[in-house]
Design a protein around this motif. Structure first.
Motif, PDB file in Angstrom:
ATOM      1  N   VAL A 210       0.641  -1.085  -0.045  1.00 51.91           N
ATOM      2  CA  VAL A 210       0.175  -0.070  -0.100  1.00 51.91           C
ATOM      3  C   VAL A 210       1.174   1.345   0.176  1.00 51.91           C
ATOM      4  O   VAL A 210       0.311   2.307  -0.513  1.00 51.91           O
ATOM      5  CB  VAL A 210      -0.839   0.066   1.214  1.00 51.91           C
ATOM      6  CG1 VAL A 210      -1.911  -1.270   1.145  1.00 51.91           C
ATOM      7  CG2 VAL A 210      -0.316   0.112   2.545  1.00 51.91           C
ATOM      8  N   CYS A 211       2.262   1.321   0.200  1.00 47.02           N
ATOM      9  CA  CYS A 211       2.980   2.459   0.186  1.00 47.02           C
ATOM     10  C   CYS A 211       3.176   2.922  -1.195  1.00 47.02           C
ATOM     11  O   CYS A 211       3.437   2.500  -2.158  1.00 47.02           O
ATOM     12  CB  CYS A 211       4.281   1.819   0.743  1.00 47.02           C
ATOM     13  SG  CYS A 211       5.469   3.403   0.640  1.00 47.02           S
ATOM     14  N   PRO A 212       2.720   4.348  -1.225  1.00 50.02           N
ATOM     15  CA  PRO A 212       2.695   4.893  -2.628  1.00 50.02           C
ATOM     16  C   PRO A 212       3.991   5.207  -3.276  1.00 50.02           C
ATOM     17  O   PRO A 212       4.104   5.477  -4.457  1.00 50.02           O
ATOM     18  CB  PRO A 212       2.051   6.260  -2.157  1.00 50.02           C
ATOM     19  CG  PRO A 212       2.194   6.364  -0.807  1.00 50.02           C
ATOM     20  CD  PRO A 212       2.336   5.289  -0.249  1.00 50.02           C
ATOM     21  N   THR A 213       5.029   5.293  -2.395  1.00 51.78           N
ATOM     22  CA  THR A 213       6.403   5.721  -2.819  1.00 51.78           C
ATOM     23  C   THR A 213       7.424   4.450  -2.581  1.00 51.78           C
ATOM     24  O   THR A 213       6.873   3.363  -2.404  1.00 51.78           O
ATOM     25  CB  THR A 213       6.976   6.743  -2.162  1.00 51.78           C
ATOM     26  OG1 THR A 213       7.065   6.243  -0.629  1.00 51.78           O
ATOM     27  CG2 THR A 213       6.057   8.107  -2.147  1.00 51.78           C
ATOM     28  N   GLY A 214       8.684   4.673  -2.514  1.00 50.44           N
ATOM     29  CA  GLY A 214       9.757   3.805  -2.517  1.00 50.44           C
ATOM     30  C   GLY A 214      10.206   3.707  -0.910  1.00 50.44           C
ATOM     31  O   GLY A 214      11.180   3.141  -0.503  1.00 50.44           O
ATOM     32  N   ALA A 215       9.156   4.210  -0.077  1.00 50.99           N
ATOM     33  CA  ALA A 215       9.614   4.040   1.220  1.00 50.99           C
ATOM     34  C   ALA A 215       9.658   2.583   1.942  1.00 50.99           C
ATOM     35  O   ALA A 215      10.566   2.149   2.696  1.00 50.99           O
ATOM     36  CB  ALA A 215       8.788   4.980   2.164  1.00 50.99           C
ATOM     37  N   LEU A 216       8.641   1.925   1.575  1.00 54.39           N
ATOM     38  CA  LEU A 216       8.626   0.380   1.695  1.00 54.39           C
ATOM     39  C   LEU A 216       8.795  -0.324   0.588  1.00 54.39           C
ATOM     40  O   LEU A 216       7.689  -0.120  -0.404  1.00 54.39           O
ATOM     41  CB  LEU A 216       7.171   0.371   2.528  1.00 54.39           C
ATOM     42  CG  LEU A 216       7.019   0.859   3.800  1.00 54.39           C
ATOM     43  CD1 LEU A 216       5.737   0.578   4.504  1.00 54.39           C
ATOM     44  CD2 LEU A 216       8.117   0.292   4.671  1.00 54.39           C
ATOM     45  N   VAL A 217       9.866  -1.015   0.460  1.00 53.34           N
ATOM     46  CA  VAL A 217       9.822  -1.944  -0.628  1.00 53.34           C
ATOM     47  C   VAL A 217      10.444  -3.425  -0.344  1.00 53.34           C
ATOM     48  O   VAL A 217      10.679  -3.521   0.889  1.00 53.34           O
ATOM     49  CB  VAL A 217      11.022  -1.393  -1.591  1.00 53.34           C
ATOM     50  CG1 VAL A 217      10.693  -0.098  -2.053  1.00 53.34           C
ATOM     51  CG2 VAL A 217      12.266  -1.214  -0.917  1.00 53.34           C
ATOM     52  N   LYS A 218      10.194  -4.125  -1.405  1.00 58.39           N
ATOM     53  CA  LYS A 218      10.972  -5.606  -1.109  1.00 58.39           C
ATOM     54  C   LYS A 218      12.604  -5.435  -1.207  1.00 58.39           C
ATOM     55  O   LYS A 218      13.074  -4.956  -2.031  1.00 58.39           O
ATOM     56  CB  LYS A 218      10.241  -6.370  -2.185  1.00 58.39           C
ATOM     57  CG  LYS A 218       8.966  -7.234  -1.757  1.00 58.39           C
ATOM     58  CD  LYS A 218       8.535  -8.185  -2.737  1.00 58.39           C
ATOM     59  CE  LYS A 218       7.852  -7.577  -3.831  1.00 58.39           C
ATOM     60  NZ  LYS A 218       7.303  -8.622  -4.887  1.00 58.39           N
ATOM     61  N   GLN A 219      13.043  -6.294  -0.354  1.00 53.32           N
ATOM     62  CA  GLN A 219      14.515  -6.309  -0.629  1.00 53.32           C
ATOM     63  C   GLN A 219      14.970  -7.129  -1.880  1.00 53.32           C
ATOM     64  O   GLN A 219      14.227  -7.809  -2.427  1.00 53.32           O
ATOM     65  CB  GLN A 219      15.113  -7.287   0.622  1.00 53.32           C
ATOM     66  CG  GLN A 219      14.879  -6.927   1.767  1.00 53.32           C
ATOM     67  CD  GLN A 219      16.188  -5.968   2.449  1.00 53.32           C
ATOM     68  OE1 GLN A 219      16.862  -5.319   1.726  1.00 53.32           O
ATOM     69  NE2 GLN A 219      16.181  -5.781   3.811  1.00 53.32           N
ATOM     70  N   GLY A 220      15.781  -6.616  -2.278  1.00 56.47           N
ATOM     71  CA  GLY A 220      16.550  -7.210  -3.411  1.00 56.47           C
ATOM     72  C   GLY A 220      15.818  -6.745  -4.776  1.00 56.47           C
ATOM     73  O   GLY A 220      16.357  -7.420  -6.023  1.00 56.47           O
ATOM     74  N   THR A 221      14.873  -5.716  -4.701  1.00 54.93           N
ATOM     75  CA  THR A 221      14.192  -5.465  -6.205  1.00 54.93           C
ATOM     76  C   THR A 221      15.315  -4.130  -6.576  1.00 54.93           C
ATOM     77  O   THR A 221      15.707  -3.505  -5.653  1.00 54.93           O
ATOM     78  CB  THR A 221      12.918  -4.684  -5.917  1.00 54.93           C
ATOM     79  OG1 THR A 221      12.938  -3.875  -4.639  1.00 54.93           O
ATOM     80  CG2 THR A 221      11.924  -5.889  -5.909  1.00 54.93           C
ATOM     81  N   SER A 222      15.578  -4.046  -7.762  1.00 52.66           N
ATOM     82  CA  SER A 222      16.371  -3.046  -8.462  1.00 52.66           C
ATOM     83  C   SER A 222      15.365  -1.732  -8.859  1.00 52.66           C
ATOM     84  O   SER A 222      14.240  -1.840  -9.138  1.00 52.66           O
ATOM     85  CB  SER A 222      17.221  -3.396  -9.455  1.00 52.66           C
ATOM     86  OG  SER A 222      16.301  -4.143 -10.722  1.00 52.66           O
ATOM     87  N   ALA A 223      16.052  -0.849  -9.467  1.00 52.26           N
ATOM     88  CA  ALA A 223      15.285   0.207  -9.918  1.00 52.26           C
ATOM     89  C   ALA A 223      14.209   0.070 -10.888  1.00 52.26           C
ATOM     90  O   ALA A 223      14.617  -0.644 -11.899  1.00 52.26           O
ATOM     91  CB  ALA A 223      16.163   1.515 -10.396  1.00 52.26           C
ATOM     92  N   GLY A 224      12.953   0.693 -10.694  1.00 54.24           N
ATOM     93  CA  GLY A 224      11.978   0.199 -11.845  1.00 54.24           C
ATOM     94  C   GLY A 224      11.220  -0.850 -11.564  1.00 54.24           C
ATOM     95  O   GLY A 224      10.260  -1.299 -12.114  1.00 54.24           O
ATOM     96  N   GLU A 225      11.672  -1.760 -10.629  1.00 61.56           N
ATOM     97  CA  GLU A 225      11.183  -3.326 -10.403  1.00 61.56           C
ATOM     98  C   GLU A 225       9.808  -3.251  -9.341  1.00 61.56           C
ATOM     99  O   GLU A 225       9.316  -4.225  -9.315  1.00 61.56           O
ATOM    100  CB  GLU A 225      12.243  -4.275  -9.795  1.00 61.56           C
ATOM    101  CG  GLU A 225      12.881  -5.005 -11.022  1.00 61.56           C
ATOM    102  CD  GLU A 225      13.743  -5.904 -10.685  1.00 61.56           C
ATOM    103  OE1 GLU A 225      14.173  -6.723 -11.491  1.00 61.56           O
ATOM    104  OE2 GLU A 225      14.198  -5.836  -9.494  1.00 61.56           O
ATOM    105  N   MET A 226      10.022  -2.318  -8.449  1.00 65.76           N
ATOM    106  CA  MET A 226       9.056  -2.394  -7.267  1.00 65.76           C
ATOM    107  C   MET A 226       7.604  -2.064  -7.640  1.00 65.76           C
ATOM    108  O   MET A 226       7.034  -0.965  -7.450  1.00 65.76           O
ATOM    109  CB  MET A 226       9.630  -1.526  -6.317  1.00 65.76           C
ATOM    110  CG  MET A 226       8.967  -1.691  -4.856  1.00 65.76           C
ATOM    111  SD  MET A 226       8.925  -3.435  -4.239  1.00 65.76           S
ATOM    112  CE  MET A 226       7.222  -3.766  -4.002  1.00 65.76           C
ATOM    113  N   VAL A 227       6.981  -2.886  -8.328  1.00 68.57           N
ATOM    114  CA  VAL A 227       5.543  -2.874  -8.691  1.00 68.57           C
ATOM    115  C   VAL A 227       4.526  -3.240  -7.511  1.00 68.57           C
ATOM    116  O   VAL A 227       4.942  -4.058  -6.823  1.00 68.57           O
ATOM    117  CB  VAL A 227       5.244  -3.636 -10.002  1.00 68.57           C
ATOM    118  CG1 VAL A 227       3.745  -3.215 -10.536  1.00 68.57           C
ATOM    119  CG2 VAL A 227       6.246  -3.560 -11.098  1.00 68.57           C
ATOM    120  N   LYS A 228       3.701  -2.331  -7.252  1.00 70.78           N
ATOM    121  CA  LYS A 228       3.009  -2.592  -6.018  1.00 70.78           C
ATOM    122  C   LYS A 228       1.622  -3.032  -6.330  1.00 70.78           C
ATOM    123  O   LYS A 228       0.776  -2.631  -7.543  1.00 70.78           O
ATOM    124  CB  LYS A 228       2.905  -1.314  -5.150  1.00 70.78           C
ATOM    125  CG  LYS A 228       4.141  -1.212  -4.683  1.00 70.78           C
ATOM    126  CD  LYS A 228       4.343   0.020  -3.488  1.00 70.78           C
ATOM    127  CE  LYS A 228       6.038  -0.259  -3.042  1.00 70.78           C
ATOM    128  NZ  LYS A 228       6.027   1.028  -1.942  1.00 70.78           N
TER     129      LYS A 228
END
Lengths: 243, 180
Positions: A210-228
């Motif tokens: 639910v985080c709208p930004t890159g504040a909370l992300v999955k470990q190991g994702t690279s730039a542009g990969e963190m699709v929510k």
């Protein structure tokens, strides 16, 4: 604020939004009616399925006869209400709010794993923010990578509290909370212990989604990969609060 | 061939990775069309040593990180009718501005001592002094057009330049965004 429970016998009211005659249940909020009728209203803290927070103020609208602007997420519809959602004044304030968010913390899009999938970034483009007119505060905030699956970067946090609410209201763990005030305000896990040491976190990952930004992300994702994915939220919310 | 008089364009590379200039070169065959409308009078891409007294459009890539950058930005503002901030470093400070979170002495130590095995030393000759904090271009001089993106795509640069050549004010937000 608890989620509104649908009442069995509610009246229907009629109102005008941007010169369109619309009807709505009297227990609905303006943002709900706008979303049902495909009237775009920007927001960062509001999310269908979570309680109302009214913190980001991006969903402000003008109501005829009222000098002050009101947040569409926390204002119920009323009979005969006349609403404007996209005026020059509103555009000016929305743009300023987005600029303030960018100026407050370090949102370097090009080195963020949520680049391209960030609600703040998309909103900046939509609100016409092509540069920030205020000086950047340039204050570093900590990054918590102690959790084995997820990472918290306070530099990217806009304090929308979606993580706090989803953890409390949907997951039922209440791992997340908020501490301090003003620019020192931070979301915390347990009693400001590192996330990896949290005894209440179930590692469900709802906060990350639910985080709208890159504040909370999955470990190991690279730039542009963190699709929510937030599609799960309204479904779970209905099931949790079914009467 | 176009009968319109050509507009003069100058570009400079401040503290950035040159990615915006590379993206500019990504215009590929459109560069041929472009030279019918513009004359590049000063740029890392050409061999002119001095910025002419009057330039129609100045394009700055990179943030203001050193005395050299500041001097160049001021000179561009003075001599260019319209000044374009090209790319996130120029528009937001971007990656170069991430050093603002550290003391300059620590940044020097990291770059010239900690990661060096032979003759660790801090350069003092022939390099411009670094400034703190790193600022976007509009933090020091007035900018007319902001083109965010890291880097802005060739299509975005083409759209902006086409509007400028036609004498119109471009809307870069329609074609690019922060981090694009």
């Amino acid at each position: 604020m608890p989620l509104p429970t649908p009442q069995p016998n509610v009246r229907v009211v009629t109102l005008r939004i941007d010169d369109r005659d619309l009807s709505a249940r009297e227990d609905e909020t303006l943002i709900e009616v706008c979303r049902e009728n495909r009237i775009p209203i920007p927001s960062l803290c509001h999310l269908d399925g979570l309680s109302v927070w009214g913190g980001c103020r991006l969903c402000m609208v003008e109501i005829a006869g009222q000098g002050r602007l009101v947040a569409a997420c926390s204002t119920r519809v009323a009979e005969g209400m006349e609403v404007r959602t996209d005026t020059e004044r509103l555009r000016h304030y929305r743009r300023t709010i987005v600029e303030l968010l960018f100026a407050e913390r370090n949102h370097v899009c090009s080195v963020c794993v949520s680049n391209g999938h960030c609600e703040l970034q998309t909103l900046a483009q939509r609100c016409g923010v092509d540069h920030v007119r205020l000086p950047y505060r340039q204050v570093p905030y900590p990054v918590d990578s102690s959790h084995e699956m997820f990472r918290l970067d306070h530099n990217r946090c806009i304090l929308c509290t979606r993580c706090v609410r989803v953890c409390d209201e949907i997951e039922g763990a209440h791992t997340w909370d908020v501490m301090n005030r003003g620019s020192d305000c931070r979301v915390i896990t347990d009693l400001a212990r590192p996330w990896g040491e949290s005894e209440t976190c179930t590692s469900c990952g709802k906060c990350v989604q639910v985080c709208p930004t890159g504040a909370l992300v999955k470990q190991g994702t690279s730039a542009g990969e963190m699709v929510k994915d937030q599609h799960f939220l309204p479904i779970l919310a209905r099931r949790r609060h079914a009467r | 061939m176009s009968t319109q008089p050509k507009i003069t364009v100058a570009t400079a590379w401040l503290d950035g990775c040159s990615g915006c200039h590379m993206s500019f070169l990504d215009l590929d065959e459109r560069l041929i069309e472009l030279v019918e409308h513009v004359e590049i009078v000063y740029s890392p891409l050409v061999d002119t040593k001095e910025l002419p007294e009057r330039v129609d459009v100045g394009i700055l890539e990179g943030s203001i990180s050193s005395e050299d950058d500041l001097e160049k930005a001021r000179l561009f503002r003075e001599r260019c009718t319209r000044l374009v901030s090209l790319g996130d470093c120029a528009v937001t400070g971007n990656v170069p501005a991430m050093r603002n979170h550290f003391k300059l002495a620590d940044v020097f130590d990291r770059a010239y001592r900690e990661n060096v095995t032979l003759q660790p030393q801090i350069p003092t000759r022939d390099v411009p002094a670094l400034l703190t904090p790193v600022k976007p271009v509009h933090g020091e001089v007035k900018v007319d057009v902001f083109v965010p993106g890291c880097p802005p795509s060739a299509d975005a640069i083409w759209a902006v330049l086409s509007e400028l050549i036609a004498g119109r004010t471009p809307d870069p937000n329609a074609v690019t965004r922060f981090g694009a």
